[in-house]
Design a protein around this motif. Structure first.
Motif, PDB file in Angstrom:
ATOM      1  N   ASN A 108      14.721 -29.288  -0.152  1.00 39.34           N
ATOM      2  CA  ASN A 108      13.568 -28.782  -0.396  1.00 39.34           C
ATOM      3  C   ASN A 108      12.764 -28.644   0.793  1.00 39.34           C
ATOM      4  OD1 ASN A 108      12.387 -31.255   1.000  1.00 39.34           O
ATOM      5  ND2 ASN A 108      13.344 -32.089  -0.893  1.00 39.34           N
ATOM      6  N   ALA A 109      11.454 -27.743   0.705  1.00 41.23           N
ATOM      7  CA  ALA A 109      10.802 -27.650   2.009  1.00 41.23           C
ATOM      8  C   ALA A 109       9.802 -28.968   2.005  1.00 41.23           C
ATOM      9  CB  ALA A 109       9.732 -26.269   1.648  1.00 41.23           C
ATOM     10  N   ALA A 110       9.771 -29.480   3.086  1.00 42.18           N
ATOM     11  CA  ALA A 110       8.682 -30.479   3.050  1.00 42.18           C
ATOM     12  C   ALA A 110       7.788 -30.685   4.302  1.00 42.18           C
ATOM     13  CB  ALA A 110       9.574 -31.939   3.203  1.00 42.18           C
ATOM     14  N   GLY A 111       6.767 -31.600   4.179  1.00 44.14           N
ATOM     15  CA  GLY A 111       5.741 -31.615   5.579  1.00 44.14           C
ATOM     16  C   GLY A 111       6.328 -32.849   5.976  1.00 44.14           C
ATOM     17  N   SER A 112       6.159 -32.955   7.442  1.00 45.22           N
ATOM     18  CA  SER A 112       6.714 -34.257   8.056  1.00 45.22           C
ATOM     19  C   SER A 112       5.391 -35.141   8.306  1.00 45.22           C
ATOM     20  CB  SER A 112       7.218 -33.755   9.613  1.00 45.22           C
ATOM     21  OG  SER A 112       7.452 -34.873  10.273  1.00 45.22           O
ATOM     22  N   LEU A 113       5.771 -36.451   8.308  1.00 44.12           N
ATOM     23  CA  LEU A 113       4.773 -37.594   8.555  1.00 44.12           C
ATOM     24  C   LEU A 113       4.970 -38.239   9.908  1.00 44.12           C
ATOM     25  CD1 LEU A 113       5.112 -39.304   4.781  1.00 44.12           C
ATOM     26  CD2 LEU A 113       3.489 -37.539   5.780  1.00 44.12           C
ATOM     27  N   HIS A 114       5.630 -37.459  10.734  1.00 41.00           N
ATOM     28  CA  HIS A 114       5.803 -37.947  11.975  1.00 41.00           C
ATOM     29  C   HIS A 114       5.704 -36.692  13.193  1.00 41.00           C
ATOM     30  CE1 HIS A 114       7.244 -41.651  10.439  1.00 41.00           C
ATOM     31  NE2 HIS A 114       8.071 -41.059   9.761  1.00 41.00           N
ATOM     32  N   LYS A 115       5.149 -36.938  14.144  1.00 38.21           N
ATOM     33  CA  LYS A 115       5.097 -35.680  15.129  1.00 38.21           C
ATOM     34  C   LYS A 115       6.510 -35.574  15.749  1.00 38.21           C
ATOM     35  CE  LYS A 115       0.221 -35.563  16.175  1.00 38.21           C
ATOM     36  NZ  LYS A 115      -0.858 -35.895  16.996  1.00 38.21           N
ATOM     37  N   ASP A 116       7.112 -36.770  15.764  1.00 37.58           N
ATOM     38  CA  ASP A 116       8.495 -36.526  16.456  1.00 37.58           C
ATOM     39  C   ASP A 116       9.628 -36.157  15.498  1.00 37.58           C
ATOM     40  OD1 ASP A 116       8.841 -38.737  15.154  1.00 37.58           O
ATOM     41  OD2 ASP A 116       9.426 -39.911  16.819  1.00 37.58           O
ATOM     42  N   PRO A 118       9.526 -32.385  14.007  1.00 35.10           N
ATOM     43  CA  PRO A 118       8.653 -31.390  13.995  1.00 35.10           C
ATOM     44  C   PRO A 118       9.150 -30.325  12.870  1.00 35.10           C
ATOM     45  CG  PRO A 118      10.004 -31.332  15.826  1.00 35.10           C
ATOM     46  CD  PRO A 118      10.375 -32.500  15.285  1.00 35.10           C
ATOM     47  N   ALA A 119       8.433 -29.147  12.611  1.00 34.13           N
ATOM     48  CA  ALA A 119       8.898 -28.116  12.027  1.00 34.13           C
ATOM     49  C   ALA A 119      10.324 -27.701  12.425  1.00 34.13           C
ATOM     50  CB  ALA A 119       7.840 -27.032  11.825  1.00 34.13           C
ATOM     51  N   ARG A 237      -1.625 -31.974  12.856  1.00 33.16           N
ATOM     52  CA  ARG A 237      -1.254 -30.750  13.536  1.00 33.16           C
ATOM     53  C   ARG A 237      -2.685 -29.809  13.451  1.00 33.16           C
ATOM     54  NH1 ARG A 237       0.854 -26.333   9.248  1.00 33.16           N
ATOM     55  NH2 ARG A 237      -0.296 -25.164  10.732  1.00 33.16           N
ATOM     56  N   ASP A 238      -2.534 -29.022  14.240  1.00 26.15           N
ATOM     57  CA  ASP A 238      -3.708 -27.775  14.631  1.00 26.15           C
ATOM     58  C   ASP A 238      -3.566 -26.898  13.187  1.00 26.15           C
ATOM     59  OD1 ASP A 238      -4.836 -29.102  16.712  1.00 26.15           O
ATOM     60  OD2 ASP A 238      -3.805 -27.761  17.838  1.00 26.15           O
ATOM     61  N   GLY A 239      -4.693 -26.408  12.924  1.00 27.52           N
ATOM     62  CA  GLY A 239      -4.330 -25.360  11.801  1.00 27.52           C
ATOM     63  C   GLY A 239      -4.384 -25.711  10.511  1.00 27.52           C
ATOM     64  N   VAL A 240      -4.217 -24.611   9.518  1.00 22.30           N
ATOM     65  CA  VAL A 240      -4.249 -25.131   8.166  1.00 22.30           C
ATOM     66  C   VAL A 240      -3.016 -24.884   7.442  1.00 22.30           C
ATOM     67  CG1 VAL A 240      -6.697 -24.393   7.805  1.00 22.30           C
ATOM     68  CG2 VAL A 240      -4.853 -22.608   7.530  1.00 22.30           C
ATOM     69  N   GLN A 241      -2.656 -25.542   6.414  1.00 20.62           N
ATOM     70  CA  GLN A 241      -1.300 -25.550   5.746  1.00 20.62           C
ATOM     71  C   GLN A 241      -1.334 -24.196   4.772  1.00 20.62           C
ATOM     72  OE1 GLN A 241       0.688 -27.576   6.875  1.00 20.62           O
ATOM     73  NE2 GLN A 241      -0.291 -29.735   6.639  1.00 20.62           N
ATOM     74  N   SER A 242      -0.296 -23.492   4.704  1.00 26.68           N
ATOM     75  CA  SER A 242      -0.092 -22.366   3.763  1.00 26.68           C
ATOM     76  C   SER A 242       1.359 -22.291   3.420  1.00 26.68           C
ATOM     77  CB  SER A 242      -0.451 -21.063   4.370  1.00 26.68           C
ATOM     78  OG  SER A 242       0.622 -20.483   5.414  1.00 26.68           O
ATOM     79  N   HIS A 243       1.573 -21.682   2.027  1.00 21.03           N
ATOM     80  CA  HIS A 243       2.910 -21.507   1.495  1.00 21.03           C
ATOM     81  C   HIS A 243       3.576 -20.538   2.142  1.00 21.03           C
ATOM     82  CE1 HIS A 243       5.881 -21.761  -1.344  1.00 21.03           C
ATOM     83  NE2 HIS A 243       5.752 -20.406  -1.934  1.00 21.03           N
ATOM     84  N   THR A 244       2.885 -19.473   2.761  1.00 23.38           N
ATOM     85  CA  THR A 244       3.407 -18.279   3.875  1.00 23.38           C
ATOM     86  C   THR A 244       4.324 -19.124   4.745  1.00 23.38           C
ATOM     87  OG1 THR A 244       1.555 -17.096   3.034  1.00 23.38           O
ATOM     88  CG2 THR A 244       3.019 -16.113   4.833  1.00 23.38           C
ATOM     89  N   GLU A 245       3.640 -20.113   5.255  1.00 24.30           N
ATOM     90  CA  GLU A 245       4.119 -20.589   6.692  1.00 24.30           C
ATOM     91  C   GLU A 245       5.474 -21.684   6.159  1.00 24.30           C
ATOM     92  OE1 GLU A 245       2.371 -23.545  10.303  1.00 24.30           O
ATOM     93  OE2 GLU A 245       2.348 -24.340   8.215  1.00 24.30           O
ATOM     94  N   THR A 246       5.270 -22.278   4.990  1.00 25.80           N
ATOM     95  CA  THR A 246       6.343 -22.907   4.394  1.00 25.80           C
ATOM     96  C   THR A 246       7.632 -21.943   4.147  1.00 25.80           C
ATOM     97  OG1 THR A 246       4.812 -24.429   3.349  1.00 25.80           O
ATOM     98  CG2 THR A 246       7.097 -24.233   2.403  1.00 25.80           C
ATOM     99  N   LEU A 247       7.598 -20.895   3.859  1.00 25.44           N
ATOM    100  CA  LEU A 247       8.330 -19.981   3.349  1.00 25.44           C
ATOM    101  C   LEU A 247       9.007 -19.496   4.606  1.00 25.44           C
ATOM    102  CD1 LEU A 247       7.349 -17.794   0.401  1.00 25.44           C
ATOM    103  CD2 LEU A 247       8.753 -19.624   0.281  1.00 25.44           C
ATOM    104  N   ALA A 248       8.208 -19.293   5.709  1.00 25.87           N
ATOM    105  CA  ALA A 248       8.892 -18.750   6.935  1.00 25.87           C
ATOM    106  C   ALA A 248       9.658 -19.809   7.768  1.00 25.87           C
ATOM    107  CB  ALA A 248       7.740 -18.005   7.906  1.00 25.87           C
ATOM    108  N   GLU A 249       9.057 -20.968   7.765  1.00 22.51           N
ATOM    109  CA  GLU A 249       9.669 -21.934   8.457  1.00 22.51           C
ATOM    110  C   GLU A 249      10.889 -22.098   7.745  1.00 22.51           C
ATOM    111  OE1 GLU A 249       9.016 -23.102  11.539  1.00 22.51           O
ATOM    112  OE2 GLU A 249       7.424 -22.019  11.768  1.00 22.51           O
ATOM    113  N   ALA A 250      10.914 -22.431   6.567  1.00 20.20           N
ATOM    114  CA  ALA A 250      12.303 -22.480   5.701  1.00 20.20           C
ATOM    115  C   ALA A 250      13.117 -21.708   6.000  1.00 20.20           C
ATOM    116  CB  ALA A 250      11.973 -22.730   4.258  1.00 20.20           C
TER     117      ALA A 250
END
Ligand code: HPA
Length: 268
Positions: A108-116, A118-119, A237-250
């Motif tokens: 899955n693609a997931a958001g991290s709960l720790h700054k260390d 990262p994406a 984080r700075d900035g907003v969340q987006s599905h486009t970013e999720t797909l690109a980072e994944a």
């Protein structure tokens, strides 16, 4: 229903007998394209199989060979936020069991709960928190497939995790290990929710996976779960969340994931 799903899929497999299934998460479909000698079955061609409605999820089964192993791959999963009945996920996973699948790899693609963490990181899932979301085993239990009250103490098989950690080390891939928490979605989390998830003991948050894992454990499959971290949680984080970013980072981080899964398949 379950038998009908299994029969329809079996009739299309050209004699392939996969024992491993892989569910590919948002933006992680590329692994499916590496499967050879493949049979492709769009979900829409299986009567009773719910449609996949999310960008980044192709909505088809691919059965074929990867690293010499026969596998069945869901290129595109079903999320509860799409409005699917949680029980539909149980029907599908149990149909896989009837086909002879005894091992499930969930990604899955997931958001991290720790700054260390990262994406771009990979996180091996060691446990999960279901937050009392709808359970796919709701309703009468069919004892032929599994018990009414499944044990979840080794849901993400410890022995497989030990093995995968060794593989990652050999491949020089940094692999975090942590607890996955599921938010229903489809909106991203608030900063307050992210703080709450941290306090609850989670390490990554996503909108999927747990229903499938519950079903797989129920019907006796071995489970391996890996999250691709696509962003830091809201408020971290700075900035907003987006599905486009999720797909690109994944897509970027997916390369390491593919390598790791292929190494794992070679050795089973
Ligand atoms: N939250 C929930 N689900 C997600 C996230 C997130 O930050 N990133 C990718 N899936």
């Amino acid at each position: 229903m379950i038998e009908q799903l299994a029969t329809q899929i079996k009739n299309r497999l050209n004699g392939l007998r996969p024992e491993t299934a892989i569910i590919l998460g948002s933006g992680l479909g590329a692994l499916g394209d590496e499967i050879t000698d493949s049979v492709i079955i769009p979900y829409t061609e299986i009567e009773g199989f719910p449609a996949s409605t999310v960008a980044g999820h192709k909505g088809r089964l691919i059965c074929g060979k990867l690293e010499g192993k026969e596998i069945l791959c869901m290129q595109g999963r079903l999320h509860l936020y799409e409005g699917h009945r949680p029980q539909s996920i149980n029907d599908i996973i149990t149909a896989f069991r009837l086909l002879g699948i005894n091992r499930l790899i969930v990604t899955n693609a997931a958001g991290s709960l720790h700054k260390d963490m990262p994406a771009g990181s990979l996180m091996l899932i060691k446990d999960h928190i279901n937050l009392n979301l709808p359970n796919p085993l709701t309703g009468p239990d069919d004892e032929r497939f599994g018990p009414r009250f499944p044990d979840m103490s080794d849901a993400y098989c410890a022995a497989e995790r030990t093995h995968v950690k060794k593989l990652a080390e050999k491949l020089n891939i940094k692999l975090f290990e942590g607890v996955y928490i599921m938010a229903f979605g489809p909106c991203f989390d608030t900063a307050a929710e992210i703080r709450a998830f941290q306090i609850l003991g989670a390490d990554a948050v996503g909108m999927s996976t747990i229903p499938e894992v519950i079903c797989a454990v129920h019907c006796g499959m071995k489970v391996l779960g890996i999250s691709v971290i696509t962003n830091l949680g809201t408020g971290l984080r700075d900035g907003v969340q987006s599905h486009t970013e999720t797909l690109a980072e994944a897509d970027k981080a997916g390369q390491n994931l593919r390598q790791l899964i292929k190494a794992y398949l070679r050795e089973i």
